[in-house]
Design an enzyme around this catalytic site. Structure first.
Site, mmCIF file in Angstrom:
data_model
loop_
_atom_site.group_PDB
_atom_site.id
_atom_site.type_symbol
_atom_site.label_atom_id
_atom_site.label_comp_id
_atom_site.label_asym_id
_atom_site.label_seq_id
_atom_site.Cartn_x
_atom_site.Cartn_y
_atom_site.Cartn_z
ATOM 1 N N THR A 23 -2.552 1.502 -4.650
ATOM 2 C CA THR A 23 -3.030 2.447 -3.608
ATOM 3 C C THR A 23 -4.251 2.892 -4.251
ATOM 4 O O THR A 23 -4.892 3.031 -5.655
ATOM 5 C CB THR A 23 -1.881 3.623 -3.609
ATOM 6 O OG1 THR A 23 -2.623 4.697 -2.975
ATOM 7 C CG2 THR A 23 -1.504 4.130 -5.132
ATOM 8 N N LYS A 39 -8.845 17.092 -12.721
ATOM 9 C CA LYS A 39 -7.520 17.241 -11.956
ATOM 10 C C LYS A 39 -7.314 18.644 -11.564
ATOM 11 O O LYS A 39 -6.193 19.253 -11.680
ATOM 12 C CB LYS A 39 -6.411 16.675 -12.999
ATOM 13 C CG LYS A 39 -6.568 15.423 -13.274
ATOM 14 C CD LYS A 39 -5.164 15.120 -14.070
ATOM 15 C CE LYS A 39 -5.156 13.493 -14.307
ATOM 16 N NZ LYS A 39 -6.120 12.907 -15.020
ATOM 17 N N ASP A 64 0.861 -1.225 -0.009
ATOM 18 C CA ASP A 64 0.034 -0.036 -0.055
ATOM 19 C C ASP A 64 0.854 1.346 -0.127
ATOM 20 O O ASP A 64 2.230 1.194 0.071
ATOM 21 C CB ASP A 64 -0.976 -0.102 1.225
ATOM 22 C CG ASP A 64 -1.697 1.050 1.440
ATOM 23 O OD1 ASP A 64 -2.335 1.660 0.589
ATOM 24 O OD2 ASP A 64 -1.735 1.770 2.683
ATOM 25 N N PHE A 121 -12.390 19.443 -6.676
ATOM 26 C CA PHE A 121 -11.478 18.721 -7.303
ATOM 27 C C PHE A 121 -12.125 17.295 -7.726
ATOM 28 O O PHE A 121 -12.787 16.763 -6.987
ATOM 29 C CB PHE A 121 -10.065 18.435 -6.612
ATOM 30 C CG PHE A 121 -9.430 17.622 -7.154
ATOM 31 C CD1 PHE A 121 -7.949 18.375 -7.701
ATOM 32 C CD2 PHE A 121 -9.281 16.230 -7.251
ATOM 33 C CE1 PHE A 121 -7.043 17.784 -8.390
ATOM 34 C CE2 PHE A 121 -8.085 15.636 -7.802
ATOM 35 C CZ PHE A 121 -7.198 16.335 -8.541
ATOM 36 N N ASP A 178 -6.790 -2.466 2.907
ATOM 37 C CA ASP A 178 -5.825 -3.542 2.935
ATOM 38 C C ASP A 178 -6.211 -4.822 3.314
ATOM 39 O O ASP A 178 -5.439 -5.826 2.848
ATOM 40 C CB ASP A 178 -4.538 -3.028 3.294
ATOM 41 C CG ASP A 178 -3.999 -1.700 2.843
ATOM 42 O OD1 ASP A 178 -4.313 -1.499 1.855
ATOM 43 O OD2 ASP A 178 -3.568 -0.807 3.680
#
Length: 1122
Positions: free
Chosen positions: A741, A613, A441, A608, A853
């Site tokens: 990630t 972006k 991660d 955003f 995770d």
């Protein structure tokens, strides 16, 4: 604190969609394409890209299903489908449907929904014993022993005593049961703690049943956010256990319910929420809120920002919500995979070897019966031989290995160099020495998730950490000028407020005014909210008191935002003198160095998104009435928006190479007319029903032209301690590292560079976003041409590639030195792990620190959790828990290596111990006219496997071939381990040959040398056997430990003592039951020299071979240590 409506009612709306599709089915235009091979040729690529339909296709003919098909594996397919059909019938999964939830009217609910409880246990009271027994007896080894032990109840097959078979088996099972039971109880307690948390519930009387509620409470189920105590109608939540990101997310209450005057009114209105069926995606939601009792009815669309998912934590204020999904249907549970029983590769290899041994055993028994001439009840004799030779497969193998595993776990936890390490799964320490892929991660594992502002670049001048004081003096100076000359209007703006800016001539501004504008833009263009903690009771104050006192003191202010980057920027503007002191939905307040408060009204805000972006804000300054449009975003998005310049691209590249996250800041002044025109078009676009997002984006883009470039900022996400050397160590050890990630592509790429996951010389191939089969095809071909470059791919593109080109994609990705997958959901992380396991058959390790995770950690062959800021969820679900990422180096290089090498040596030695005695039995039987009579009586056999040789053999777990410092200095040694050469059919065959040679020598030697004293053959051969075993342990050891020496002498002492006491066992079976061992014979010289001679012949050649091998072809590690 969280309140939610009492007896939340759920009603299913008609026509709910079906359950999840199995696999991925899409109505993509490509789903009806034939299998389209990935293109190898260059020339076909010259075609127009859109013309991919003309690419060559391979048509797959439907094979005819005949007898050949059935014999060649068709029966497996048929059996599999029958089993699937049966399980499907027995355990029908409930269809997940869309639903309508009425506020406060449980009686309108038509369907039953799952209980809101967490369950992580593997077994329950009824399934525990059968489950554990199944896990044990699915191993061939244990099953074989069970059959042999049961056969001893049949009188004609009985050989020796029952305890010689049942005691070891019972011991193995008891140890396993106790270990599993302890694990189960721990899981049960953890679940109980989670499930017994209390929450407030709103009842019809309008009061709240008070239970001691704290702020920062976990959301218990998936809810729609109806009301909050915050004036703004919004609150912040922390989602670290859901998506692994520690930044705070802003959530909005449903406007209709937030406007109600009192809490009790929630029951007096007639309203319902329509929610889509439960789904995996944590980043999206579609629903509607409808209030029927007003004219006209109010309809509000609900999106992801109106939801509070289970496992998130409310960080500000109190919230009231209505529950829409519970228990198994919540997003967090849908994204968690079931934990599986992990079995190490070494155990599987040993299982294969025991099958080979069993085959040898059966062959040997058949040979014995054949040599007898198949006379009499030969079938019974065959089975007696099988039982007689059953020591070829030693029951003590599992006992020794399990005890060894516990010893390795203890050593890992006691290692002072990696403090705080916990071994939670004691069955797979050897896996640490066999890893090829490490999936990690990013946030909290490689990085600390603490942002620090590092660089401000204005085009001509750049400021770093050491020159920030210059910026501070410029800011103080420029605001001092403003306050001293208020009549001139604000000099902060370069142009008079009422003029349209494009016509104004370009004037070269002084550095001071440019710095001032840049800092002001950074202080205004963001989504950060300052929060004040009252110092009296430590709890968050009600907003009223804050506004009444205007207590904007610095010492109790904290900032909340959905991105840590933004907080770092606002903290920095505070450090240079311009402080954000207050913010609500309509205005912002800044404090100048002189303490003056400036107010700006927020007219529009453009948040955003990962597509755009960038984020923008339009503000009107209270003092001057000026309207300014500020914007900041990634360089790729901003380059085309800002006015022409010659430095932006180059400087962005320089900062990215330093591992900084860059943001480009720009502004545009608007006249009143320009803004009014924009606002009208914008509101119109927001109301359109078709292509709403596209129309809104088009209107905003009309503003984003020719903006004035103010500055470029660089923020560093600090890495964990020693991440770079650790990653380098792992790369040198031949481990391929993949970073998975949930973060943005730019951020992930930045960290990959700054952590040296991707070395400076390597290219990075960013996989373009693909949405259809054709695009994926072209993009994969473009990637195929690249050599030795790291791959960066987003979760959505990955999904498309895996749907159509799974095999090709994995094959290409596995050749990359590093792979970065960004915007990955928890389920995708687990899916990538499983893909690597299926396609490469290599061992994978997953390391992470957040709840997101857990799926990946449980799917990997070896899961490592880090106890981090994101809580303990990952470390509790993992097989190994560490406190820092850098500890993984020692865990793998030293402990992984030792565990694997020791277990391989121990396993093979225990097998050798069984084979040597079976060889002697075979020789003995063949000399005695193939009689199925045991050579050694019950107690000798049990003693041989336990007290006489157990300690020296088990002391092999202390052996090490390389010192820890060496293993860390030369990580290349680790590559040898992944090839699995310490335990293979080759090494196993060598041990078989040694066993046959030694068993033969010992038995024949005893018979040849003691032809007169035949009755003593047992005593002689057994003594020589024990000595041989002790010498063989000494031969196998690579580094002596004082405990090994103690074990050798202790075992020898035990044997000599037993010679005196257990002499009646040394007669041969039923042949000479009366021949007791006379001590006078043992103490004679002839006995001693003959035993020594036999032992010498059996061991000396092996010592010579070992010496020659070390001299002429030493292993790689011995070259280093010498």
């Amino acid at each position: 604190s969280i309140h939610f409506l009492s007896r939340f009612s759920l009603r299913v709306a008609g026509g709910g969609a079906g359950a999840y599709p199995s696999g991925h089915r899409t109505e993509d235009e490509a789903s009806n394409l034939d299998e389209m091979p990935l293109m190898m040729s260059e020339e076909a690529f010259e075609n127009d890209e859109s013309d991919y339909h003309t690419l060559p296709r391979a048509r797959i003919n439907q094979r005819r299903r005949g007898l050949g098909w059935f014999l060649c594996g068709g029966w497996k397919v048929l059996c599999g489908s029958c089993c699937e059909c049966l399980t499907h019938t027995c355990r029908r999964k409930k269809e997940l449907k869309a639903r309508t939830v009425w506020l406060g009217h449980p009686e309108k609910c038509e369907e039953k929904y799952p209980k809101n409880a967490i369950k992580n246990q593997k077994y329950n009271i009824l399934t525990f014993v059968p489950g554990v027994l199944y896990q044990q007896f699915k191993f061939f080894l244990n099953l074989y022993f069970l059959v042999v032990a049961c056969s001893q109840f049949v009188p004609s097959l009985k050989i020796g005593y029952l305890y010689t078979y049942w005691a070891p088996l019972g011991f193995v099972l008891a140890v396993t049961m106790v270990r599993e039971a302890v694990d189960e109880v721990r899981r049960y307690r953890r679940d109980k703690e989670m499930n017994s948390q209390l929450y407030s519930k709103l009842t019809v009387r309008g009061d709240v049943s008070r239970s001691d509620l704290v702020l920062n409470q976990r959301v218990p189920a998936d809810m729609i956010f109806l009301r909050t105590s915050e004036k703004t109608g919004a609150c912040f939540i922390r989602t670290d256990q859901l998506d692994g990101e520690t930044d705070w997310k802003l959530k909005m209450a449903v406007a209709c319910t937030q406007r109600l005057p009192a809490l009790g009114d929630l029951f007096s209105i007639s309203a319902y929420v329509y929610a889509q069926k439960p789904q995996l995606d944590i980043h999206s939601f579609e629903g509607n809120f409808t209030r029927e009792d007003c004219d006209p009815p109010i309809h509000e669309s609900l999106s992801i920002e109106n939801t509070l998912w289970a496992s998130t934590v409310v960080a500000s204020g109190t919230v009231i919500g209505v529950v829409i999904y519970t228990g198994k249907e919540t997003r967090s549970v849908l994204n968690t995979s079931q934990s599986k029983n992990k079995v190490g590769l070494l155990d599987l290899e040993l299982n294969r070897l025991t099958k080979a041994l069993f085959l040898a055993l059966v062959v040997l028994s058949i040979v014995m019966v054949a040599l007898q001439g198949f006379i009499g009840p030969w079938f019974r004799n065959l089975f007696r031989f099988i039982v007689l030779f059953s020591y070829i497969i030693p029951i003590s193998l599992r006992v020794n290995l399990d005890m060894g595993k516990s010893a390795y776990g203890w050593m890992i936890m006691k290692d002072e160099n990696i403090p705080g390490t916990v071994v939670r799964t004691s069955t797979i320490p050897e896996e640490l020495g066999r890893l090829v892929y490490l999936l990690t991660d990013k946030t909290g594992t490689l990085t600390q998730n603490e942002m620090v502002f590092k660089r401000l670049h204005l085009g001509t001048v750049s400021y770093g950490m050491d020159t920030m004081d210059e910026i501070q003096s410029h800011i103080i100076q420029s605001y001092a000028q403003v306050s001293s000359a208020p009549s001139n209007g604000s000099s902060a703006s370069s142009t008079p407020s009422r003029k349209a800016p494009p016509s104004a001539p370009k004037v070269r501004k002084s550095v001071s005014s440019r710095i001032h504008e840049a800092v002001k833009a950074i202080a205004l263009c963001h989504n950060v909210t300052p929060v004040y903690e009252s110092r009296a009771n430590g709890a968050s104050t009600e907003p009223e008191s804050t506004e009444a006192d205007q207590d904007f003191s610095d010492d109790n202010r904290t900032y909340q935002a959905s991105s840590p980057d933004e907080v770092a920027l606002v903290r920095w503007t505070e450090s240079v003198g311009l402080t954000l002191v207050n913010r609500d939905l309509t205005s912002l307040q800044l404090k100048t160095p002189a303490g003056q408060i400036l107010t700006f009204y927020i007219l529009q805000i453009f948040p955003f998104t990962s597509e755009s972006k960038r984020m923008g804000i339009i503000v009107r300054e209270e003092a001057t009435g000026e309207i300014t449009f500020y914007m900041k975003g990634a360089d790729v998005a901003m380059a085309s928006i800002v006015q022409y310049n010659d430095w932006l691209e180059e400087e962005c590249g320089n900062m990215a190479r330093e591992g900084l996250r860059t943001l480009v800041v720009a502004k545009k002044s608007l006249s009143e007319e320009q803004y009014q025109d924009f606002e009208n078009r914008y509101n119109q676009a927001k109301l359109s029903l078709h292509d709403r997002t596209l129309k809104v984006a088009a209107v905003v883009e009309s503003l984003e032209r020719e903006m004035e470039l103010l500055c470029l900022t660089g923020v560093e996400d600090q890495l964990q301690a020693d991440v770079r050397p650790t990653l380098e160590l792992l790369r040198n050890a031949g481990i391929k590292i993949w970073m998975l990630t949930g973060d943005k592509l730019e951020t992930a790429t930045c960290i990959a560079k700054s952590s040296h996951l991707v070395s400076r010389s390597q290219d990075i191939h960013v996989f373009r976003p693909v949405s259809s089969r054709g695009e994926a095809h072209l993009e994969l071909n473009a990637f195929r041409r690249k050599h030795d470059c790291a791959l960066v791919i987003s979760g959505d593109s990955l999904e498309v590639c895996l749907r159509y080109y799974e095999h090709e994609f994995v094959e290409l990705a596995c050749q990359c030195p590093a792979v970065v997958c960004c915007r990955c959901s928890p389920t995708q992380k687990a899916q990538i792990v499983r893909l690597l396991q299926q396609h490469t058959a290599n061992r994978t390790c997953a390391i992470g620190d957040g709840g997101n995770d857990v799926s990946m950690i449980q799917a990997a062959d070896c899961g490592i959790g880090i106890e981090g800021k994101e809580g303990k969820q990952a470390s509790l679900a993992a097989d190994f828990s560490i406190t820092q990422f850098k500890h993984i180096g020692r865990l793998l290089m030293v402990h992984g290596r030792n565990s694997y090498k020791r277990s391989a040596a121990l396993g093979q030695f225990v097998m050798h111990r069984g084979m040597i005695i079976s060889t002697m039995q075979a020789v003995f039987s063949s000399i005695f006219y193939f009689a199925s009579v045991p050579l050694y009586q019950g107690f000798l056999m049990v003693g041989y496997a336990t007290i006489y040789t157990m300690f020296p053999v088990f002391s092999l777990v202390l052996d090490q071939d390389v010192k820890p410092e060496m293993a860390l200095l030369y990580p290349e040694l680790y590559k040898d381990l992944t090839k699995g050469r310490s335990l293979s059919f080759k090494t196993f065959l060598i041990w078989v040959l040694i066993s046959v040679y030694q068993g033969g020598i010992l038995m024949y030697g005893a018979l040849v040398l003691f032809d007169q004293e035949f009755v003593h053959v047992v005593a002689i051969s057994f003594t020589a056997l024990i000595l041989t075993e002790l010498l063989m342990v000494a031969l196998t050891v690579r580094t002596w430990h004082w405990l090994m020496v103690v074990a050798e002498f202790f075992s020898l002492g035990c044997y000599l003592a037993s010679l005196a006491f257990l002499n009646e066992y040394f007669g041969i079976g039923r042949v000479s039951l009366g021949a007791f061992l006379d001590l006078s014979f043992i103490t004679t010289r002839t006995f001693l020299w003959k035993v020594c001679a036999i032992t010498l012949v059996s061991c000396l050649p092996l010592y010579i071979i070992k010496y020659l091998k070390r001299k002429f072809s030493p292993p790689s590690y011995s070259k280093l240590s010498s």
